[in-house]
Motif scaffolding. Structure first.
Motif, short mmCIF file in Angstrom:
data_model
loop_
_atom_site.label_atom_id
_atom_site.label_comp_id
_atom_site.label_asym_id
_atom_site.label_seq_id
_atom_site.Cartn_x
_atom_site.Cartn_y
_atom_site.Cartn_z
N THR A 364 -10.31 1.06 -10.36
CA THR A 364 -9.89 0.13 -9.31
C THR A 364 -8.37 0.13 -9.15
O THR A 364 -7.63 0.54 -10.05
CB THR A 364 -10.34 -1.31 -9.63
OG1 THR A 364 -9.71 -1.73 -10.84
CG2 THR A 364 -11.84 -1.41 -9.77
N ILE A 365 -7.95 -0.35 -7.98
CA ILE A 365 -6.57 -0.70 -7.72
C ILE A 365 -6.58 -2.08 -7.08
O ILE A 365 -7.64 -2.65 -6.82
CB ILE A 365 -5.86 0.32 -6.78
CG1 ILE A 365 -6.58 0.37 -5.43
CG2 ILE A 365 -5.80 1.68 -7.42
CD1 ILE A 365 -5.87 1.23 -4.40
N MET A 366 -5.39 -2.63 -6.84
CA MET A 366 -5.29 -3.95 -6.23
C MET A 366 -4.72 -3.82 -4.83
O MET A 366 -3.81 -3.03 -4.58
CB MET A 366 -4.39 -4.85 -7.07
CG MET A 366 -4.88 -5.06 -8.50
SD MET A 366 -6.50 -5.84 -8.59
CE MET A 366 -6.16 -7.38 -7.75
N GLU A 367 -5.29 -4.60 -3.91
CA GLU A 367 -4.78 -4.69 -2.54
C GLU A 367 -4.34 -6.13 -2.29
O GLU A 367 -5.15 -7.06 -2.32
CB GLU A 367 -5.84 -4.31 -1.52
CG GLU A 367 -5.37 -4.50 -0.08
CD GLU A 367 -6.51 -4.55 0.92
OE1 GLU A 367 -6.24 -4.74 2.11
OE2 GLU A 367 -7.68 -4.44 0.50
N GLN A 368 -3.05 -6.31 -2.07
CA GLN A 368 -2.54 -7.64 -1.73
C GLN A 368 -2.49 -7.75 -0.22
O GLN A 368 -1.79 -7.01 0.45
CB GLN A 368 -1.15 -7.85 -2.34
CG GLN A 368 -0.66 -9.28 -2.18
CD GLN A 368 0.67 -9.49 -2.89
OE1 GLN A 368 1.72 -9.37 -2.27
NE2 GLN A 368 0.60 -9.81 -4.17
N ARG A 369 -3.23 -8.71 0.28
CA ARG A 369 -3.42 -8.81 1.73
C ARG A 369 -3.09 -10.22 2.21
O ARG A 369 -3.52 -11.21 1.60
CB ARG A 369 -4.87 -8.47 2.08
CG ARG A 369 -5.20 -8.48 3.55
CD ARG A 369 -6.60 -7.96 3.75
NE ARG A 369 -7.02 -7.99 5.13
CZ ARG A 369 -8.22 -7.62 5.55
NH1 ARG A 369 -9.11 -7.18 4.67
NH2 ARG A 369 -8.54 -7.68 6.82
N THR A 370 -2.34 -10.30 3.28
CA THR A 370 -2.01 -11.58 3.90
C THR A 370 -2.97 -11.81 5.06
O THR A 370 -2.98 -11.04 6.03
CB THR A 370 -0.56 -11.59 4.40
OG1 THR A 370 0.31 -11.32 3.31
CG2 THR A 370 -0.21 -12.95 5.00
N LEU A 371 -3.79 -12.86 4.95
CA LEU A 371 -4.74 -13.17 6.01
C LEU A 371 -4.01 -13.78 7.20
O LEU A 371 -2.83 -14.12 7.14
CB LEU A 371 -5.81 -14.10 5.48
CG LEU A 371 -6.57 -13.60 4.24
CD1 LEU A 371 -7.63 -14.60 3.82
CD2 LEU A 371 -7.20 -12.24 4.51
N LEU A 372 -4.74 -13.94 8.29
CA LEU A 372 -4.11 -14.42 9.51
C LEU A 372 -3.62 -15.86 9.40
O LEU A 372 -2.76 -16.29 10.16
CB LEU A 372 -5.09 -14.28 10.68
CG LEU A 372 -5.45 -12.83 11.03
CD1 LEU A 372 -6.43 -12.80 12.18
CD2 LEU A 372 -4.22 -12.02 11.36
N ASP A 373 -4.19 -16.62 8.46
CA ASP A 373 -3.70 -18.00 8.27
C ASP A 373 -2.63 -18.07 7.19
O ASP A 373 -2.37 -19.14 6.66
CB ASP A 373 -4.88 -18.92 7.92
CG ASP A 373 -5.53 -18.54 6.59
OD1 ASP A 373 -5.13 -17.50 6.02
OD2 ASP A 373 -6.44 -19.25 6.13
N ARG A 374 -2.03 -16.91 6.89
CA ARG A 374 -0.93 -16.79 5.93
C ARG A 374 -1.37 -16.92 4.49
O ARG A 374 -0.55 -16.96 3.58
CB ARG A 374 0.19 -17.81 6.22
CG ARG A 374 0.77 -17.72 7.60
CD ARG A 374 1.45 -16.37 7.85
NE ARG A 374 2.54 -16.14 6.95
CZ ARG A 374 3.79 -16.56 7.15
NH1 ARG A 374 4.07 -17.24 8.25
NH2 ARG A 374 4.74 -16.30 6.30
#
Length: 662
Positions: A364-374
């Motif tokens: 695995t790796i990590m994905e840091q994601r900013t959703l549309l509501d921040r």
């Protein structure tokens, strides 16, 4: 006056005596000794002048004789000359005439000659044999017997290796968090330089090698006079015929010091009595320094240690993060033991868990994601998952190294951090390099260079990076990507076993291939969605003119945050591109033929936390005036980016009828 007869006789006698006293010495040749003749009765044919064999053996028995018509031949003057090579041009000089010092007197009428050859530059050399007969009165034949020829050492000497042994120390895990020094011994077997090939034998960094040999010459009566050998030297070392062995990597080696890291070749030549040398060299090829191993050490969602720390939403499994004011805390991961997003200074890369996708272990790796509501969430991504456009990727890496010293760039033996504490070999690499190679969905590929090695704690280096985490900011490619990692050991040698990852990706991804641990495959940018309201498949399009409307709705799980924005809402509103065309079924136009002008649309300003939708969109389509009635195809294209080269493109084919039903 008359002279008496007596007086006349006396006068004549006086005149004769006086005349005899004034006469010259006779000039005729009084040396009646004729010079001898010289004959070559058994000698190399004059190959330079033509005729006979072109070459002779370097060991040759020549015979000669002489004849003297008025005496006897008591001996001979014999000389041999040979060519040398111009070092600058590599071509031989002209064959010289003998110098007086080169002649040797002999009473023998034969001799076994050993003609020299060009040492180390081939086996042929031009020679001349001169013979002068000498008679019993010391007179020499003014026209010597001479022949020119080329000598060849037809069977060059060889070398047999009696021993080629490498020794050293490797450091293997002991199961208790440390390593055990283990003696290493290997017989070196690789005796070929060509064709080029991967090293057969590898020995540890800091190891030693021992070579023993025996020279031989297949020619009858020939013998070995010496050897030439080298390993790390620029020039060959010359040794006499009694030399039988040599060691390298010790203080007592011909060139003291450690054997260089990388590919090494020990080469040796035997020299025979003619100067002929082994061709090609007898060699042993080996590589110094074992390649470090590399693996991904991302979190395993099934790990009991992570229980209570993981959550799930529509986008997958994620870690809890700090949220809310102050804004600086948004997206910062919660710090807890074993958190793969926070690096520890007390954990060596070799101690990080192996998650390489083999034997049921999740890579695995990590994905840091900013959703549309921040909201910021750190998702766990498995191999072949898709990561969102504009997200941040974090890869935690691990690796091992069994022979190099542990020497972090900028570290020191007294560092309070175990990770930066330089010291002896401990089974761990000292750094990593990584890169992301992408095959674009719309054609082409990008293969950037590897990153600088990290961690690097050299305060004087502007590229210092103190973490063992590889981070890719703002993923902005669309296609299939390969995150390639390689460990770097204390000898600054990288794990270079993959090569062209794009070309060989299919081979590396085969089940059970150990090289899979060095590559993490994933996709970038989710495809947009399209919902067609009208016309429905099979609809008869029969407008008053040639224009008709279609009504669609679009969505995108990961709109590009760099696209133009609209409004003052805290939510991001991003654009996409839409176009359509219509043509007779079966008559497919060119890739860019018949499209209506693209329309830029944007998503609703408050779509929710996961992904946005658009309101129903009406798009006017102008049918070509010459479009015949009957079955037709309405083609709709949606690009989730105003930059087509970055966007995901979907095309929907809708079967309809133009002006006439089925």
């Amino acid at each position: 006056m008359r002279w008496s007869a007596g007086v006349f006789v006396a006068l004549v006698s006086l005149i004769l005596v006086a005349g005899a006293g004034c006469r010259k010495i006779p000039t005729e040749n009084t040396d009646r000794n004729r010079p001898p003749e010289t004959y070559l009765t058994a000698a190399p044919a004059d190959t330079i002048g033509g005729g006979g064999p072109s070459r002779i053996s370097h060991r040759y028995r020549a015979q000669w004789s002489g004849a003297d018509v008025d005496g006897e031949v008591v001996g001979f003057f014999v000389a041999v000359t040979e060519t040398t090579v111009d070092v600058a041009t590599g071509r031989p000089f002209r064959l010289p005439a003998p110098r007086p010092s080169q002649y040797r007197f002999t009473t023998a009428r034969e001799s076994l000659f050993t003609f020299t050859v060009l040492e180390g530059r081939g086996t042929d050399r031009e020679h001349a044999l001169y013979v002068y007969a000498v008679d019993n009165q010391g007179k020499v034949d003014p026209t010597p017997a001479v022949t020119h020829f080329v000598a060849r050492d037809q069977n060059l000497p060889g070398v047999r290796f009696l021993a080629a042994l490498a020794q050293g120390t490797i450091y293997l895990p002991n199961g208790a968090g440390g390593v055990t020094p283990t003696p290493f011994t290997r017989v070196l077997r690789d005796s070929f330089e060509l064709p080029l090939h991967a090293p057969v034998d590898t020995i540890p960094s800091g190891g030693t090698v021992h070579f023993e040999w025996q020279g031989y010459d297949p020619d009858f009566g020939s013998y070995i006079t010496g050897y030439l050998y080298k390993l790390v030297e620029t020039e060959f070392i010359r040794a006499d015929s009694t030399a039988r062995s040599v060691d390298y990597g010790t203080p007592f080696s011909p060139t003291p010091g450690p054997i260089p890291i990388g590919l090494n070749t020990f080469r040796i030549r035997a020299i025979d009595e003619a100067g002929g040398t082994t061709q090609p060299d007898a060699v042993r090829v080996f590589f110094v320094n074992f390649s470090p191993d590399t693996w991904f050490s991302g979190p395993d969602p099934n790990d009991p240690a992570l229980a209570g720390r993981l959550f799930t939403d529509e986008n997958g499994t994620y870690f809890e993060t700090l949220q809310g004011p102050p804004a600086a805390d948004w997206g910062r991961p919660v710090d807890f033991p074993g958190n793969p997003l926070t690096d520890t200074l007390s954990l060596l890369p070799a101690e990080r868990p192996v998650t390489d996708g083999l034997q049921g272990r999740v890579k695995t790796i990590m994905e840091q994601r900013t959703l549309l509501d921040r909201t910021v969430r750190d998702y766990i991504r498995n191999e072949n998952d898709t990561v969102a456009f504009g997200s941040l990727i974090v890869a935690r890496l691990g690796g091992s190294d069994k022979d190099s010293p542990y020497s972090v760039r900028g570290g020191n033996p007294d560092s309070v951090s175990r990770l930066y504490r330089s010291g002896p070999a401990n089974g761990s690499p000292v750094a990593f390099q990584a890169r992301v190679v992408t095959q674009f969905a719309n054609g082409g590929a990008e293969e950037p260079p590897f990153s600088t090695a990290f961690p690097n704690v050299d305060v004087l280096d502007p590229l210092n990076n103190q973490a063992v985490l590889f981070t890719v900011d703002q993923v902005d490619n669309t296609g299939r990507s390969y995150l390639q990692a390689r460990a770097v050991d204390g000898d600054r040698t990288g794990d270079n076993r993959i090569g062209d990852v794009v070309r060989d990706a299919a081979r590396f991804e085969l089940e059970g291939n150990p090289l899979r641990s060095k590559i993490f495959t994933f996709y970038t940018n989710f495809k947009p969605g399209l919902q067609l309201f009208s016309p429905t498949p099979g609809t008869v399009l029969n407008p008053v003119g040639d224009r008709f409307s279609i009504t669609i709705r679009c969505s995108d799980a990961d709109p590009d945050p760099s696209n133009p924005r609209q409004g003052v809402s805290p939510y991001t509103t991003m654009y996409f591109a839409l176009r359509a065309r219509i043509y007779s079924t079966g008559d497919v136009p060119g890739p860019e033929q018949g499209w209506q002008d693209p329309v830029l649309g944007f998503y609703l300003p408050e779509p929710g936390p996961f992904f946005p939708y658009t309101p129903p969109i009406s798009l006017e389509v102008d049918a070509a005036s010459d479009l015949p009635t009957g079955p037709a195809t309405l083609e709709i294209e949606v690009v989730d980016n105003v930059d087509r080269s970055k966007g995901r493109i979907i095309k929907v084919l809708v079967p309809v009828y133009w002006r006439v039903g089925p």
